[in-house]
Design an enzyme around this catalytic site. Sequence first.
Site, mmCIF file in Angstrom:
data_model
loop_
_atom_site.group_PDB
_atom_site.id
_atom_site.type_symbol
_atom_site.label_atom_id
_atom_site.label_comp_id
_atom_site.label_asym_id
_atom_site.label_seq_id
_atom_site.Cartn_x
_atom_site.Cartn_y
_atom_site.Cartn_z
ATOM 1 N N MET A 1 8.770 25.230 0.919
ATOM 2 C CA MET A 1 7.920 24.334 0.146
ATOM 3 C C MET A 1 8.756 23.511 -0.841
ATOM 4 O O MET A 1 8.564 22.298 -0.975
ATOM 5 C CB MET A 1 6.851 25.126 -0.602
ATOM 6 C CG MET A 1 5.800 24.238 -1.247
ATOM 7 S SD MET A 1 4.510 25.178 -2.080
ATOM 8 C CE MET A 1 3.622 25.898 -0.706
ATOM 9 N N TYR B 1 13.118 31.520 6.006
ATOM 10 C CA TYR B 1 11.909 32.109 6.586
ATOM 11 C C TYR B 1 11.980 32.133 8.110
ATOM 12 O O TYR B 1 12.438 31.166 8.735
ATOM 13 C CB TYR B 1 10.681 31.275 6.216
ATOM 14 C CG TYR B 1 10.276 31.349 4.756
ATOM 15 C CD1 TYR B 1 10.155 32.554 4.091
ATOM 16 C CD2 TYR B 1 9.983 30.182 4.071
ATOM 17 C CE1 TYR B 1 9.752 32.607 2.768
ATOM 18 C CE2 TYR B 1 9.567 30.215 2.748
ATOM 19 C CZ TYR B 1 9.458 31.435 2.099
ATOM 20 O OH TYR B 1 9.049 31.471 0.799
ATOM 21 N N LYS C 1 0.845 -1.199 0.000
ATOM 22 C CA LYS C 1 0.000 0.000 0.000
ATOM 23 C C LYS C 1 0.888 1.260 0.000
ATOM 24 O O LYS C 1 2.102 1.174 0.195
ATOM 25 C CB LYS C 1 -0.919 -0.031 1.220
ATOM 26 C CG LYS C 1 -0.188 0.067 2.549
ATOM 27 C CD LYS C 1 -1.098 -0.286 3.722
ATOM 28 C CE LYS C 1 -0.319 -0.161 5.024
ATOM 29 N NZ LYS C 1 -1.076 -0.686 6.163
ATOM 30 N N ARG D 1 -10.848 0.143 14.481
ATOM 31 C CA ARG D 1 -10.654 0.773 13.173
ATOM 32 C C ARG D 1 -11.626 0.139 12.187
ATOM 33 O O ARG D 1 -12.675 0.680 11.926
ATOM 34 C CB ARG D 1 -9.190 0.601 12.760
ATOM 35 C CG ARG D 1 -8.755 1.551 11.698
ATOM 36 C CD ARG D 1 -7.248 1.547 11.502
ATOM 37 N NE ARG D 1 -6.734 0.309 10.955
ATOM 38 C CZ ARG D 1 -5.470 0.139 10.557
ATOM 39 N NH1 ARG D 1 -4.601 1.139 10.668
ATOM 40 N NH2 ARG D 1 -5.057 -1.002 10.059
HETATM 41 C C1 LIG Z 1 -0.205 -1.628 6.829
HETATM 42 C C2 LIG Z 1 -0.748 -2.895 7.342
HETATM 43 C C3 LIG Z 1 0.087 -4.000 7.547
HETATM 44 C C4 LIG Z 1 1.593 -3.931 7.414
HETATM 45 O O1 LIG Z 1 2.161 -3.311 8.556
HETATM 46 P P1 LIG Z 1 3.743 -3.203 8.739
HETATM 47 O O2 LIG Z 1 3.893 -2.715 10.131
HETATM 48 O O3 LIG Z 1 4.195 -2.187 7.736
HETATM 49 O O4 LIG Z 1 4.325 -4.533 8.481
HETATM 50 C C5 LIG Z 1 -0.506 -5.184 7.928
HETATM 51 N N1 LIG Z 1 -1.847 -5.292 8.093
HETATM 52 C C6 LIG Z 1 -2.677 -4.253 7.914
HETATM 53 C C7 LIG Z 1 -4.123 -4.435 8.128
HETATM 54 C C8 LIG Z 1 -2.165 -3.022 7.548
HETATM 55 O O5 LIG Z 1 -2.984 -1.979 7.394
#
Ligand SMILES: *Cc1c(COP(=O)(O)O)cnc(C)c1O
Length: 372
Positions: free
Chosen positions: A309, A261, A33, A131
């Site tokens: 930026m 800045y 992801k 979640r």
């Molecule tokens: C992102 C995620 C993982 C992977 O987590 P890591 O700590 O990067 O290994 C596993 N399971 C779910 C549901 C996630 O959202």
Amino acid sequence: MIAHAAVDLGAIARNAATLAELVAPARVAAVVKANAYGHGLVEVARALARTCARLCVYSLEEAIVLREAEIDAPIHVLGPVPPGDLDAAHAADVALTLWDRGLYARQVASVARRRGRRFTIHAKVDTGVVRLGLDAGDAPDALQRYAATPEFALAGAFTHLAAAEELDSSFTDEQLARFLAATRELGPGVERHAAATAAAMLWPRTRLDTVRIGIGLYGIWPSVETEALMRVRGVELAPALTWRTRIAAMHEIDAGTTVGYGRTWQAPRRSRIATLPIGYAEGLPRAAGNAAHVLVRGARVALVGRVCMNMAFADVTGVAGAAPGDDVTLIGRDGREEILAADLAAACGTIGYELVARLPAHVPRTYAAPVS
Ligand SMILES: *Cc1c(COP(=O)(O)O)cnc(C)c1O
């Protein structure tokens, strides 16, 4: 070229092999992801597709990008897929995450029925992150219903752990117990998975059938606890990312001159300041100003003043010959010095995960291929 990321796919493949050996006989699902944690979704997925049990993405859009790249490995979408996208999800042959007990589950079934093929499902149980997922108490009944729905192929049941980075968390055991209780009635054909990288390392009993590994694939430790324990066991990970820019301009300034800045940095002596063409729009956190270091000509130098930026400043007074065009390493190795993603992240008050996940997609990436 303003900034550039070099990704070592060989390192990622080696990390995957190291982790597979660590967790065997459990299998590894590769989490790609967030653009493969900033490393490049398609390239990383290709490097792992044949050796991992499956690929995990967050969104259907990511899964479709992989399918369009002709990656035909099993894909599990971890996040929600809106009802209007279920046809596309079915056409892309992805596994859905399901925790619904009402209308949405019926919509999933009806799309599968209309399209004449079952929907692959991983049922999610919430055991303490609050979640996504079925309440642990409702789960046994819902899982039985999923298993009995002819339009579903219930491939797995899973949960996610809240505090597995810690060595002494009784909460991980509590979550595991809730999950095992909630899934007790499932047949042996339904895979159970709970651990991400940290739990896979620190909590062997959470490995179950499969572990979902993200951060570790990229050679980044999920926490200092995991790094310490794994090092003692002789487990090493190879960082896969090098992130560089080049000096755009040089300035000789007198003692007392302020930089950037807000005038947050003042030269304590006559100084040489390099202007770097990289800022928070390119993924360098604003908090790096007056806090983090970069490498120039093999030397560790401070980022001074506020990160803008699109620009930032490094104090290269101590680096003989530093000149426009010189490489500047934000993450990676230069000579004998190395900056890890976790080092830069810590200097910015964040974690390696956030730093790499926010590396913009528009940063050009080059890939060193895995040796096969
Ligand atoms: C992102 C995620 C993982 C992977 O987590 P890591 O700590 O990067 O290994 C596993 N399971 C779910 C549901 C996630 O959202």
